[in-house]
Design a protein around this motif. Structure first.
Motif, PDB file in Angstrom:
ATOM      1  N   ALA A 131     -18.667   1.106 -46.180  1.00  0.00           N
ATOM      2  CA  ALA A 131     -18.755   0.642 -47.570  1.00  0.00           C
ATOM      3  C   ALA A 131     -18.945   1.789 -48.568  1.00  0.00           C
ATOM      4  O   ALA A 131     -18.738   1.593 -49.759  1.00  0.00           O
ATOM      5  CB  ALA A 131     -19.898  -0.358 -47.709  1.00  0.00           C
ATOM      6  N   LEU A 135     -19.727  -2.589 -41.290  1.00  0.00           N
ATOM      7  CA  LEU A 135     -19.338  -2.688 -42.698  1.00  0.00           C
ATOM      8  C   LEU A 135     -20.182  -1.768 -43.577  1.00  0.00           C
ATOM      9  O   LEU A 135     -19.662  -1.172 -44.516  1.00  0.00           O
ATOM     10  CB  LEU A 135     -19.427  -4.136 -43.176  1.00  0.00           C
ATOM     11  N   ASP A 136     -21.461  -1.652 -43.272  1.00  0.00           N
ATOM     12  CA  ASP A 136     -22.312  -0.724 -44.029  1.00  0.00           C
ATOM     13  C   ASP A 136     -21.831   0.713 -43.881  1.00  0.00           C
ATOM     14  O   ASP A 136     -21.919   1.500 -44.820  1.00  0.00           O
ATOM     15  CB  ASP A 136     -23.769  -0.817 -43.580  1.00  0.00           C
ATOM     16  N   SER A 137     -21.320   1.072 -42.715  1.00  0.00           N
ATOM     17  CA  SER A 137     -20.881   2.449 -42.502  1.00  0.00           C
ATOM     18  C   SER A 137     -19.587   2.766 -43.244  1.00  0.00           C
ATOM     19  O   SER A 137     -19.332   3.924 -43.563  1.00  0.00           O
ATOM     20  CB  SER A 137     -20.730   2.748 -41.010  1.00  0.00           C
ATOM     21  N   GLN A 165     -22.013  -9.474 -32.707  1.00  0.00           N
ATOM     22  CA  GLN A 165     -23.175 -10.089 -33.343  1.00  0.00           C
ATOM     23  C   GLN A 165     -23.147  -9.792 -34.848  1.00  0.00           C
ATOM     24  O   GLN A 165     -22.634  -8.750 -35.275  1.00  0.00           O
ATOM     25  CB  GLN A 165     -24.471  -9.525 -32.744  1.00  0.00           C
ATOM     26  N   PRO A 166     -23.698 -10.696 -35.669  1.00  0.00           N
ATOM     27  CA  PRO A 166     -23.731 -10.452 -37.120  1.00  0.00           C
ATOM     28  C   PRO A 166     -24.340  -9.102 -37.501  1.00  0.00           C
ATOM     29  O   PRO A 166     -23.854  -8.426 -38.407  1.00  0.00           O
ATOM     30  CB  PRO A 166     -24.549 -11.621 -37.664  1.00  0.00           C
ATOM     31  N   ALA A 167     -25.387  -8.688 -36.810  1.00  0.00           N
ATOM     32  CA  ALA A 167     -26.010  -7.396 -37.120  1.00  0.00           C
ATOM     33  C   ALA A 167     -25.050  -6.243 -36.823  1.00  0.00           C
ATOM     34  O   ALA A 167     -25.037  -5.239 -37.549  1.00  0.00           O
ATOM     35  CB  ALA A 167     -27.302  -7.224 -36.328  1.00  0.00           C
ATOM     36  N   GLN A 168     -24.251  -6.365 -35.766  1.00  0.00           N
ATOM     37  CA  GLN A 168     -23.267  -5.335 -35.440  1.00  0.00           C
ATOM     38  C   GLN A 168     -22.157  -5.308 -36.484  1.00  0.00           C
ATOM     39  O   GLN A 168     -21.704  -4.230 -36.887  1.00  0.00           O
ATOM     40  CB  GLN A 168     -22.685  -5.593 -34.051  1.00  0.00           C
ATOM     41  N   GLN A 169     -21.726  -6.478 -36.934  1.00  0.00           N
ATOM     42  CA  GLN A 169     -20.711  -6.547 -37.978  1.00  0.00           C
ATOM     43  C   GLN A 169     -21.224  -5.883 -39.255  1.00  0.00           C
ATOM     44  O   GLN A 169     -20.520  -5.084 -39.878  1.00  0.00           O
ATOM     45  CB  GLN A 169     -20.337  -8.000 -38.262  1.00  0.00           C
ATOM     46  N   THR A 170     -22.447  -6.207 -39.620  1.00  0.00           N
ATOM     47  CA  THR A 170     -23.040  -5.629 -40.830  1.00  0.00           C
ATOM     48  C   THR A 170     -23.167  -4.119 -40.711  1.00  0.00           C
ATOM     49  O   THR A 170     -22.887  -3.391 -41.672  1.00  0.00           O
ATOM     50  CB  THR A 170     -24.413  -6.267 -41.105  1.00  0.00           C
ATOM     51  N   ALA A 171     -23.563  -3.634 -39.550  1.00  0.00           N
ATOM     52  CA  ALA A 171     -23.716  -2.190 -39.357  1.00  0.00           C
ATOM     53  C   ALA A 171     -22.382  -1.475 -39.550  1.00  0.00           C
ATOM     54  O   ALA A 171     -22.325  -0.413 -40.196  1.00  0.00           O
ATOM     55  CB  ALA A 171     -24.279  -1.895 -37.971  1.00  0.00           C
TER      56      ALA A 171
END
Length: 74
Positions: A41, A37-39, A29-35
């Motif tokens: 970055a 990548l945030d970790s 899911q997009p939210a999982q992808q973002t999570a």
């Protein structure tokens, strides 16, 4: 460079599978992808598990900036 890119993308898929029940990066899911990548970055999140991803993300970010600033204006 090919090995850096393919290795980094493979790491993203493997980490995503570990975190989210076998889904690769594109299947998550997009939210999982973002999570994820945030970790990776930020270097402040360094840990033995995340260091390969953090290094890949930093390298990819530098490559994008280098390409932007060294490309001719069209």
């Amino acid at each position: 460079m090919k090995e850096i890119y393919t290795g980094g993308l493979a790491w993203l898929d493997a980490e995503m599978r570990r975190r989210y029940a076998g889904k690769d990066f594109l299947g998550a899911q997009p939210a999982q992808q973002t999570a994820l990548l945030d970790s990776i970055a930020y270097r402040q999140n360094q840990s033995p598990e995340l260091n390969p991803g953090i290094q890949f993300f930093a390298w990819a970010r530098r490559m994008v900036a280098d390409a932007y600033y060294t490309s001719p204006i069209a």
